[in-house]
Design an enzyme around this catalytic site. Structure first.
Site, PDB file in Angstrom:
ATOM      1  N   LYS A   1       0.706  -1.166   0.031  1.00  0.00           N
ATOM      2  CA  LYS A   1      -0.002   0.057  -0.143  1.00  0.00           C
ATOM      3  C   LYS A   1       1.040   1.238   0.010  1.00  0.00           C
ATOM      4  O   LYS A   1       1.960   1.427   0.766  1.00  0.00           O
ATOM      5  CB  LYS A   1      -0.785  -0.074   1.329  1.00  0.00           C
ATOM      6  CG  LYS A   1      -1.716   1.168   1.425  1.00  0.00           C
ATOM      7  CD  LYS A   1      -2.786   0.835   2.721  1.00  0.00           C
ATOM      8  CE  LYS A   1      -3.760   2.033   2.993  1.00  0.00           C
ATOM      9  NZ  LYS A   1      -4.498   1.647   4.342  1.00  0.00           N
TER      10      LYS A   1
ATOM     11  N   SER B   1      -9.278  -0.491   7.860  1.00  0.00           N
ATOM     12  CA  SER B   1      -9.152  -0.521   6.297  1.00  0.00           C
ATOM     13  C   SER B   1      -8.430  -1.637   5.703  1.00  0.00           C
ATOM     14  O   SER B   1      -8.010  -1.709   4.409  1.00  0.00           O
ATOM     15  CB  SER B   1      -7.974   0.766   6.259  1.00  0.00           C
ATOM     16  OG  SER B   1      -8.761   1.983   6.463  1.00  0.00           O
TER      17      SER B   1
ATOM     18  N   SER C   1      -9.266   1.829   3.456  1.00  0.00           N
ATOM     19  CA  SER C   1      -8.512   2.510   2.718  1.00  0.00           C
ATOM     20  C   SER C   1      -7.574   1.524   1.753  1.00  0.00           C
ATOM     21  O   SER C   1      -6.906   2.193   0.970  1.00  0.00           O
ATOM     22  CB  SER C   1      -7.974   3.602   3.199  1.00  0.00           C
ATOM     23  OG  SER C   1      -7.055   2.802   4.291  1.00  0.00           O
TER      24      SER C   1
END
Lengths: 477, 478, 101
Positions: free
Chosen positions: A79, A178, A154
């Site tokens: 990420k 997330s 997210s």
């Protein structure tokens, strides 16, 4: 074109050990898959193909010279929120354009030592603020099941890449759900460790007392493998816990006999998607079939969790994001004086959701409001934690849905922040209490969208939740 | 004509002290001065994304040490807080500090001004991080982060001070303690000590304090004295003519000799303090505090007393020797080798301090060692060299070091004590100075000194003056 | 730290908050945020229902104390690496527009 990128870490480890494939082949397959399918998913923000192949070649050379590390040469996607030396780290924000990390996050260094290498930076909600990966400067990520639907967030790019089989596995972060929620929306496994289990040094901070790094994988064994290598006490992180790292995947048995699983009534909310509720209840039935005793538990303060979360998380975020000012790194829009520079840079550099949370966070800490909001929220947080302590006195793990619904359509909630926030109800409590949680796929809605089963454990209870998750996963076929 | 009403000033100080640690407070970058810009930096002290602070144990020790020396209550439990504000010298745009639970509370320091003793009470002492250094050029400002993250101890006084002299006395007494306590280098040029002044005036005898103004970032003690003198006068004049003191931050303009309002600065800060989530609290056990207490260095007052009692030195000597810790340490080192304590003291008070002053550097920059001085004193006692020669040797030792005996040899300073050798010089001097010789026969001692000088000249300074005197007296006896 | 104050339930001075956060906002954003965050603030009012007498705030989910490091020098960041990320630098220092005091 092979399909090695669709295999799991443990499968690839076996193939590498037996000489049936090399690191370069695996990485090449990843690159080819990304080339072919990323446009449809928008899972990756960036990827350095040359570096990836160079790293793979080094791994193959090392293996040829006798390096027997099992995971040497396996590529992992990350990420875009973790510092990896020499790589960009945008956090999907315009304000970090041009920033190149001069250091490795500790958890990344840990994985590097185990032999993994890092291929590609994954899409996310800007600065990890969001539940849909629509708040990205690089456009929304798309659900592999149906490209009109969100991936969740997210860590949406991470979940999409893993579930969409254009990455072997991914490392994401979870502050209010997330990792777990996008894993649930996309149909892969996502784990949030106990707070302090994995070092935060090098993770771009959103909410310091809630953030944790964790794996997104296609099966539970991979999740255990990555967790084991990510974890460990770090002297560079004062909140990192000095606890030995157990072999998380050690318990391979699939019987849940002797285990008590708690079902919290407050997590089966009114207005929940009936498909989601049914899938989760069915999953709990499977666990019972595997020998677990199902007990009712109550987490009475659950209804306050969103309010507590959006006060504490935004307060901490407003402070953590103050460093993005155009002075030392990232993008800058110059001004007449520093205040003008800050104002212009932050206006242009932050998206709307980030701006909203900074404003809200500033407010709840501001003069005259601290007691009513921030202090009060931290007290209710104590009550939320006590709820879990009480529940874990009656069960070994908690089973529940991850979210009240499955993925929604892209654009559906983007103009209604409060509605978006309410979707986090079932994931934020674990972050507030610091306990570990995992999401494992347990079905599809009528529209074919994935549903996740959430398993929560007590502090440092990752072994327990992995055991339950693994047993269920194996039984579910 | 209206009689001027009397006003009395109330002054408090917030003193910021850079601690003498090897590394910064949250990271392992070196804590030092004068290094090329942006060298002693890392992701932590540059406020990079993802960086986290880890507390330096030594910074806590030195702060507790300060608290013990100042008679504070040491808080067994203390915590860290974020103070949020934006400024280019702030790597994170928040400063990690201590808000409601600092390391030390209370305490005080005694000062003396014109023979009057006074106790200055303290409110608290806390630990925080120093900011980076801004430099201003036309059209731009630049920032050096070497200093960012230096451990900074903030000592807050109660508003117990009343005059500029008292403020000066307080700062000097504090500096002596910090230097002796090995807590800070106390080098003002390097910015080791800075302070903010809070000043207000009120009607003589009034209960309530007047509105206070703050003068920020004073970095010399003389500057504090000048600024405070001015500000007291400014405020007094203002209220005496019926005006009001504005609560504001002011800057001292040394060139213009006045304080000025910092009109463009935002002083109505809302710092939005909240507990620092990246750090955990400090819990000090009794054992830990006692350990720090047992390691307290000896303070000036006790050292002066000990010098008088153990070495039999006059109080005056003790005062001079103890004034600088390095010098006192040097004395004790020499005294460990040679037991002529008063002689050692004399050498230090005259020759050593003068050499230090002339060279413009500190004792540690010179080459002389305690063994050197002990050796030299031994040579004088053993009559191997006379005082004049010894002073020359001393200068060499100070500048270059070496072995005293060898230097005496090389420079041909060996004292001649042999009567036979000296006698010829004495005879020559008497012969060449008939008038003086006659004066001496008539009882003129001054003339005797003159003749001694002549003999010394003839012998190129090597004759033993006591022997010279003896011989002259004999030969000129009436 | 500050007195409890709940003036204007749900209303927020967005401009002042933006100023504290040193972030300019477009007028549309100010208006939009005022509405959206107003809604959020009304939602979080539910926390006022709870009786929190005797409840301590949780600053750290997993209680830890005394994490300290020894006063030993560790390797620094390379000067060029650090300045390399700077949007603007001048003679080895980070550059900003003139700071008016």
């Amino acid at each position: 074109m092979g399909d090695l990128q669709a295999k799991t870490i443990h499968e690839l480890a076996d193939l590498l050990a037996s000489g049936n494939c090399g690191a370069v082949e695996i990485t090449s397959d990843v690159l080819a898959a990304v080339d072919a399918r990323n446009d449809g998913l928008n899972a990756y923000i960036s990827l350095d193909a040359e570096q990836a192949l160079a790293d793979a070649r080094s791994a193959d050379d090392a293996r040829a010279k006798g390096d027997t590390r099992p995971f040497l040469g396996i590529p992992i996607a990350v990420k875009d929120v973790l510092n990896i030396k020499g790589q960009t780290c945008t956090c999907a924000s315009a304000i970090l354009k041009g920033y190149r990390s001069p250091y490795d996050a500790t958890c990344i260094a840990n994985l590097r030592r185990a032999g993994f290498h890092f291929v590609g930076r994954l899409n996310m909600d800007e600065f990890a603020m969001g539940g849909s990966t629509e708040n990205s400067t690089y456009g929304p990520a798309r659900n592999p099941r149906n490209s009109e639907y969100v991936t969740g967030g997210s860590s949406g790019g991470s979940a999409a890449a893993v579930a969409g089989e254009i990455a072997v596995a991914a490392i994401g972060s979870d502050t209010g759900g997330s990792i777990r929620q996008p894993a649930s929306f996309c149909g892969c496994v996502g784990l949030k460790p106990t707070y302090g289990r994995v070092s935060r040094y090098g993770l771009v901070a959103f909410a310091s007392s809630l953030d944790q790094v964790g794996p997104l994988t296609r099966d539970v064994i991979d999740s255990a493998i990555l967790l084991e290598h990510l974890s460990g006490h770090d002297p560079m992180d004062s909140t990192s816990i000095d606890q030995p790292v157990p072999e998380f995947g050690a318990d391979a048995s699939t019987s849940l006999k002797g285990m008590r699983l708690g079902m919290p009534k407050e997590y089966f909310v009114d207005g929940m998607d009936p498909d989601v509720e049914k899938a989760v209840r069915d999953a709990v039935d499977v666990c019972a079939y595997l020998g677990a005793e199902i007990v009712d538990v109550s987490l009475p303060h659950t209804e306050y969790a969103i309010a507590v979360y959006y006060i504490i998380a935004t307060a901490e975020a407003s402070s953590n994001l103050a460093r993005f000012d155009g002075v030392r790194y990232g993008a800058r829009i110059s001004g007449d004086d520093p205040i003008d520079l800050y104002g212009k840079t932050r206006l242009a550099g932050f998206g709307n959701e980030v701006k909203r949370r900074i404003i809200l966070g500033t407010y709840v800490l501001s003069s005259g409001y601290y007691d009513a909001y921030y202090l009060r929220a931290q007290k209710v947080r104590t009550l939320l934690r006590r709820d879990f302590e009480g529940a874990f006195g009656r069960c070994d793990a908690i089973v529940a849905p991850v979210a009240p619904s499955a993925a929604f359509k892209i654009g559906e909630k983007v103009n209604n922040p409060l509605q978006m926030y309410l979707g986090d109800l079932l994931t934020v409590p674990a972050n507030l209490a610091g306990i570990p949680g995992i999401s494992v796929p347990c079905g599809l809605t009528g529209e074919g969208l994935p549903i996740g089963l959430q398993i929560l454990g007590p502090d440092f209870g990752e072994k327990t939740i992995l055991k339950v998750a693994h047993a269920y996963e194996q039984a579910n076929g | 004509m209206k009689k001027a009403v009397s006003y009395e000033p109330t002054v408090g100080l917030e003193v910021h002290v850079q601690l003498k640690t090897n590394t910064k407070i949250w990271c392992g970058c070196p804590n030092r001065y004068g290094i090329s810009p942006n060298t002693d930096i890392c992701p932590v002290c540059l406020g990079y994304p993802g960086a986290l602070p880890v507390l330096n144990a030594r910074a806590v020790e030195l702060t507790v040490r300060t608290g013990l020396l100042l008679g504070c209550d040491i808080n067994r439990y203390s915590k860290w807080d974020r103070k949020n504000y934006f400024y280019p010298d702030m790597p994170k745009n928040f400063q990690i500090s201590q808000y409601d639970l600092p390391l030390c509370v209370g305490g005080g320091l005694d000062i003396e001004v014109e023979g009057e003793r006074k106790r200055v009470n303290l409110t608290r002492i806390h630990l925080e991080e120093d900011v980076a250094k801004n430099t201003h050029y036309p059209g731009r400002s630049v920032i050096d982060f070497n200093r960012a993250g230096t451990p900074l101890m903030e000592i807050v006084t109660e508003p117990d001070l009343s005059t500029a002299d008292e403020a000066m006395a307080f700062l000097l007494a504090l500096k002596e303690m910090l230097s002796y306590g090995e807590i800070s280098d106390c080098n003002l040029e390097e910015g080791n000590i800075r302070c903010d002044i809070n000043c207000s005036v009120r009607l003589a005898g009034a209960e309530e304090l007047g509105t206070k103004a703050e003068i920020k970032n004073m970095n010399t003690f003389k500057g504090v004295h000048r600024a405070l003198s001015y500000e007291i006068k400014r405020q007094t004049t203002e209220v005496q003519r019926g005006g009001e003191v504005v609560q504001e931050t002011r800057r001292w303009d040394d060139g213009g000799g006045m304080t000025q309002s910092m009109r463009t600065k935002e002083y109505a800060h809302d710092y939005r303090y909240f507990p620092e989530p990246d750090l955990v609290p400090v819990r000090l056990e009794e054992k830990a505090i006692e350990q720090i207490r047992s390691e307290l260095p000896e303070m000036p007052a006790s050292r002066r007393l000990r010098f008088v009692e153990s070495y039999g030195l006059p109080a005056y000597d003790a005062g001079v020797l103890v004034a600088e810790k390095e010098v006192a340490d040097f004395f004790e080192a020499v005294a460990g080798i040679c037991s002529n304590y008063k002689t050692i003291s004399n050498w230090i008070m005259t020759e050593l301090l003068r050499a230090i002053s002339d060279s413009g550097q500190g004792l540690s920059d010179s080459s002389i060692t305690p063994e050197n001085l002990a050796g030299l004193i031994g040579l004088v006692d053993g009559k191997k060299v006379n005082m004049a020669g010894a002073k020359d040797v001393f200068q060499v030792l100070f500048e270059e070091g070496g072995d005293p005996a060898a230097i005496v040899e090389t420079k041909g300073l060996s004292q001649v004590s042999d009567e036979g050798a000296i006698e010829s010089f004495v005879d020559q001097a008497i012969q060449e100075n008939e008038k003086s010789a006659n004066d001496v026969r008539e009882g003129n001692d001054k003339a005797l000194q003159h003749l001694v000088g002549q003999v010394m000249r003839l012998s190129r300074g090597k004759a033993n003056p006591q022997v010279v005197l003896l011989l002259l007296r004999e030969k000129l006896k009436n | 730290m500050n007195n409890e104050k709940l003036e204007n339930e749900g209303a927020m001075d967005v401009d002042h908050m933006a100023h504290l956060a040193r972030m300019y906002l477009d007028p549309e954003q100010v208006a939009e945020f005022k509405n959206q965050l107003g809604e959020v603030l009304r939602y979080v009012e539910k926390l006022q229902e709870l009786d929190l007498t005797g409840i301590e705030p949780t600053a750290h989910a997993i209680p830890v104390e005394n994490v300290l490091r020894s006063d030993e020098v560790r390797p620094c960041l390379d000067h060029d690496a650090a300045l390399g990320n700077a949007p603007s630098s001048f003679q080895g220092e980070f550059e900003v527009p003139s700071i008016i005091d």
